[in-house]
Design a protein around this motif. Structure first.
Motif, PDB file in Angstrom:
ATOM      1  N   ARG A 183     -17.236 -25.827  16.152  1.00 56.26           N
ATOM      2  CA  ARG A 183     -18.966 -26.109  17.083  1.00 56.26           C
ATOM      3  C   ARG A 183     -17.967 -26.896  18.296  1.00 56.26           C
ATOM      4  O   ARG A 183     -17.592 -28.283  17.612  1.00 56.26           O
ATOM      5  CB  ARG A 183     -19.519 -26.297  16.793  1.00 56.26           C
ATOM      6  CG  ARG A 183     -21.329 -26.280  17.711  1.00 56.26           C
ATOM      7  CD  ARG A 183     -21.466 -25.606  18.165  1.00 56.26           C
ATOM      8  NE  ARG A 183     -22.569 -25.714  18.915  1.00 56.26           N
ATOM      9  CZ  ARG A 183     -23.251 -24.080  19.168  1.00 56.26           C
ATOM     10  NH1 ARG A 183     -22.766 -23.333  18.893  1.00 56.26           N
ATOM     11  NH2 ARG A 183     -23.740 -25.006  20.202  1.00 56.26           N
ATOM     12  N   TRP A 184     -17.969 -26.795  19.271  1.00 52.26           N
ATOM     13  CA  TRP A 184     -17.165 -27.430  20.720  1.00 52.26           C
ATOM     14  C   TRP A 184     -18.787 -28.588  20.565  1.00 52.26           C
ATOM     15  O   TRP A 184     -19.643 -28.278  21.333  1.00 52.26           O
ATOM     16  CB  TRP A 184     -16.976 -27.128  21.639  1.00 52.26           C
ATOM     17  CG  TRP A 184     -16.253 -26.134  21.178  1.00 52.26           C
ATOM     18  CD1 TRP A 184     -15.767 -24.673  21.404  1.00 52.26           C
ATOM     19  CD2 TRP A 184     -14.431 -26.485  21.287  1.00 52.26           C
ATOM     20  NE1 TRP A 184     -14.741 -24.361  20.864  1.00 52.26           N
ATOM     21  CE2 TRP A 184     -13.607 -25.245  21.079  1.00 52.26           C
ATOM     22  CE3 TRP A 184     -14.420 -27.771  20.969  1.00 52.26           C
ATOM     23  CZ2 TRP A 184     -12.581 -25.708  20.262  1.00 52.26           C
ATOM     24  CZ3 TRP A 184     -12.507 -27.968  20.694  1.00 52.26           C
ATOM     25  CH2 TRP A 184     -11.098 -27.229  20.792  1.00 52.26           C
ATOM     26  N   ASP A 230     -14.980 -27.780   6.268  1.00 49.83           N
ATOM     27  CA  ASP A 230     -13.761 -28.809   5.976  1.00 49.83           C
ATOM     28  C   ASP A 230     -13.032 -30.020   7.210  1.00 49.83           C
ATOM     29  O   ASP A 230     -12.443 -29.024   7.915  1.00 49.83           O
ATOM     30  CB  ASP A 230     -12.982 -27.343   6.205  1.00 49.83           C
ATOM     31  CG  ASP A 230     -10.901 -27.917   4.748  1.00 49.83           C
ATOM     32  OD1 ASP A 230     -11.867 -29.027   4.371  1.00 49.83           O
ATOM     33  OD2 ASP A 230     -10.963 -27.301   4.942  1.00 49.83           O
ATOM     34  N   GLY A 231     -13.904 -30.834   7.020  1.00 47.52           N
ATOM     35  CA  GLY A 231     -13.516 -31.846   8.289  1.00 47.52           C
ATOM     36  C   GLY A 231     -14.497 -32.454   8.811  1.00 47.52           C
ATOM     37  O   GLY A 231     -14.786 -31.440   9.429  1.00 47.52           O
ATOM     38  N   PRO A 232     -14.109 -33.202   9.709  1.00 43.71           N
ATOM     39  CA  PRO A 232     -14.666 -33.914  10.400  1.00 43.71           C
ATOM     40  C   PRO A 232     -14.827 -34.191  11.594  1.00 43.71           C
ATOM     41  O   PRO A 232     -14.007 -33.487  12.583  1.00 43.71           O
ATOM     42  CB  PRO A 232     -14.515 -35.774  10.551  1.00 43.71           C
ATOM     43  CG  PRO A 232     -13.280 -35.538  10.106  1.00 43.71           C
ATOM     44  CD  PRO A 232     -12.549 -34.000   9.233  1.00 43.71           C
ATOM     45  N   GLU A 233     -15.168 -34.056  13.278  1.00 38.98           N
ATOM     46  CA  GLU A 233     -15.336 -33.698  14.774  1.00 38.98           C
ATOM     47  C   GLU A 233     -14.329 -34.522  14.639  1.00 38.98           C
ATOM     48  O   GLU A 233     -14.155 -35.995  14.459  1.00 38.98           O
ATOM     49  CB  GLU A 233     -16.427 -34.522  15.148  1.00 38.98           C
ATOM     50  CG  GLU A 233     -16.766 -34.267  16.336  1.00 38.98           C
ATOM     51  CD  GLU A 233     -17.679 -34.310  16.999  1.00 38.98           C
ATOM     52  OE1 GLU A 233     -18.151 -33.947  17.910  1.00 38.98           O
ATOM     53  OE2 GLU A 233     -17.917 -36.343  17.210  1.00 38.98           O
ATOM     54  N   ALA A 234     -13.196 -33.851  15.293  1.00 38.99           N
ATOM     55  CA  ALA A 234     -12.221 -34.540  16.286  1.00 38.99           C
ATOM     56  C   ALA A 234     -11.925 -33.860  17.370  1.00 38.99           C
ATOM     57  O   ALA A 234     -12.741 -32.813  17.551  1.00 38.99           O
ATOM     58  CB  ALA A 234     -11.350 -34.559  15.206  1.00 38.99           C
ATOM     59  N   THR A 285     -15.833 -29.629  15.702  1.00 36.95           N
ATOM     60  CA  THR A 285     -16.638 -30.061  14.251  1.00 36.95           C
ATOM     61  C   THR A 285     -16.255 -28.172  13.521  1.00 36.95           C
ATOM     62  O   THR A 285     -16.744 -27.420  13.692  1.00 36.95           O
ATOM     63  CB  THR A 285     -17.897 -30.222  14.325  1.00 36.95           C
ATOM     64  OG1 THR A 285     -18.300 -31.105  14.985  1.00 36.95           O
ATOM     65  CG2 THR A 285     -19.032 -30.606  12.945  1.00 36.95           C
ATOM     66  N   PRO A 286     -15.837 -28.417  11.923  1.00 36.54           N
ATOM     67  CA  PRO A 286     -15.000 -27.107  12.039  1.00 36.54           C
ATOM     68  C   PRO A 286     -16.602 -26.549  11.152  1.00 36.54           C
ATOM     69  O   PRO A 286     -17.715 -27.384  10.498  1.00 36.54           O
ATOM     70  CB  PRO A 286     -14.205 -27.385  10.476  1.00 36.54           C
ATOM     71  CG  PRO A 286     -13.317 -28.716  10.830  1.00 36.54           C
ATOM     72  CD  PRO A 286     -14.476 -29.262  11.548  1.00 36.54           C
ATOM     73  N   THR A 287     -16.831 -24.952  11.078  1.00 35.65           N
ATOM     74  CA  THR A 287     -17.723 -24.521  10.981  1.00 35.65           C
ATOM     75  C   THR A 287     -18.136 -24.327   9.650  1.00 35.65           C
ATOM     76  O   THR A 287     -19.194 -24.431   9.196  1.00 35.65           O
ATOM     77  CB  THR A 287     -18.398 -23.092  11.498  1.00 35.65           C
ATOM     78  OG1 THR A 287     -17.359 -22.780  12.001  1.00 35.65           O
ATOM     79  CG2 THR A 287     -18.131 -23.498  13.283  1.00 35.65           C
ATOM     80  N   ASP A 288     -17.020 -24.485   8.613  1.00 37.75           N
ATOM     81  CA  ASP A 288     -16.913 -24.188   7.625  1.00 37.75           C
ATOM     82  C   ASP A 288     -17.161 -25.844   6.838  1.00 37.75           C
ATOM     83  O   ASP A 288     -17.357 -25.840   5.892  1.00 37.75           O
ATOM     84  CB  ASP A 288     -15.668 -23.475   7.167  1.00 37.75           C
ATOM     85  CG  ASP A 288     -14.711 -24.106   7.018  1.00 37.75           C
ATOM     86  OD1 ASP A 288     -14.343 -25.550   8.373  1.00 37.75           O
ATOM     87  OD2 ASP A 288     -13.670 -23.948   6.455  1.00 37.75           O
TER      88      ASP A 288
END
Length: 321
Positions: free
Chosen positions: A248-249, A272-276, A267-270
């Motif tokens: 998600r942008w 799995d990981g933070p916003e970057a 931000t990965p939609t699943d």
């Protein structure tokens, strides 16, 4: 008066099979050169003094190298030196300063005790302080420590001319009054970039498209080239907002060296990981809107430098090979 060219020849469209072969050959070529991309970028970064111009020069170098390889009937030895030579010539062509490396004997040389570290630190200012051939000479010698003979061969000149240009370039870089010679390019309109970021974050494709001029250009660097508002909307904009579903942008305008950029946070939609930050956009604007948009998603060295300098987390995706 020369006759007008015939714009409606028998060949109306290039066969898809031909395009597929060209794309496959380009991909194979770039994969082979992938281990050299980082060093090539660093050379172009030093030569141009700008990460943006460096990436443009890398792309032009690779394009020329592919054409040169297709026309070569002998083995290409020392491919890094081969790429540096092509990059140097491409750079000199771009700045349109073809004059030979000749310096009058009266030109002031660098101080005998000039600090090499100071010279290296000043390289970022070379774009406005040095003539192109001087810049290439200083980078090739003071950064990459190439022999004068090899530099002369790359620049199609003599070792004596290289020595003279080297002295001249070092002298200008160590001039205490050099700051007065520095200049900046005009920045894009901040309100237009804010509107671009707002529309991206809202996933509003119609509002995004309306920000572009009819004949705007969009370059996903190293991957896609689009011309015209309709093509941009149906291509890179639609792909980002509707086809890229793994993230998600969120778009944000930030300034780097007083130059506004659009950071594309993902931000990965699943979960799995933070916003970057996964993309950086640069725009050129006119009164009517955006005339040129550049996407640096497939430019890991640019993404890393921008993010590190701004102190933000980022993720890269290679060169899209």
């Amino acid at each position: 008066m020369a006759p007008e060219p015939d714009l409606s020849p028998a060949l109306d469209v290039l066969p898809h099979s031909l395009l597929a072969v060209a794309q496959a050959a380009r991909r194979e070529f770039l994969i082979a050169l992938e281990p050299l991309r980082g060093e090539l970028f660093r050379y172009c970064r030093r030569l141009t003094g700008s990460m943006w111009d460096a990436e443009d020069l890398v792309q032009e170098t690779l394009t020329r190298a592919l054409t040169r390889a297709a026309q070569s009937h002998q083995q290409v030895e020392r491919p890094m030196a081969w790429l540096v030579r092509i990059a140097t010539n491409a750079y000199l062509d771009q700045v349109r300063r073809p004059a030979p490396l000749l310096v009058e004997p009266t030109e002031r040389a660098a101080p005998a005790l000039a600090d090499p570290a100071e010279v290296r630190d000043a390289l970022a200012e070379m774009t406005t302080l040095l003539a192109p051939q001087e810049r290439a000479t200083v980078v090739l010698k003071d950064v990459f420590d190439l022999p004068l003979k090899e530099i002369a061969a790359m620049l199609s000149t003599t070792e004596g001319a290289v020595k003279a240009a080297l002295h001249r370039g070092r002298g200008r870089l160590t001039d205490p009054d050099r700051a007065a010679a520095l200049a900046r390019r005009a920045a894009p309109d901040r309100d237009t970039l804010d509107a671009l970021a707002t529309a991206f974050t809202a996933y509003d494709l119609d509002r995004l498209a309306k920000l572009f001029t009819e004949d705007a250009v969009s370059d996903v660097i190293g991957m896609a080239h689009e011309v015209g508002r309709d093509q941009i909307a149906a291509g890179s904009l639609r792909h980002t907002l509707h086809l890229e579903t793994s993230v998600r942008w969120r778009a944000e305008v930030r300034e780097l060296d007083s130059d506004p950029l659009v950071l594309m946070w993902a931000t990965p939609t699943d979960g799995d990981g933070p916003e970057a930050v996964e993309d950086v956009l640069r725009a050129e604007t006119a009164d009517e809107g955006i005339t040129h948009l550049r996407w640096y998603y497939f430019c890991p060295h640019v993404l890393a430098e921008v993010s590190n300098r701004l102190g933000v987390p980022y993720r890269t995706h290679g060169h899209g090979l």
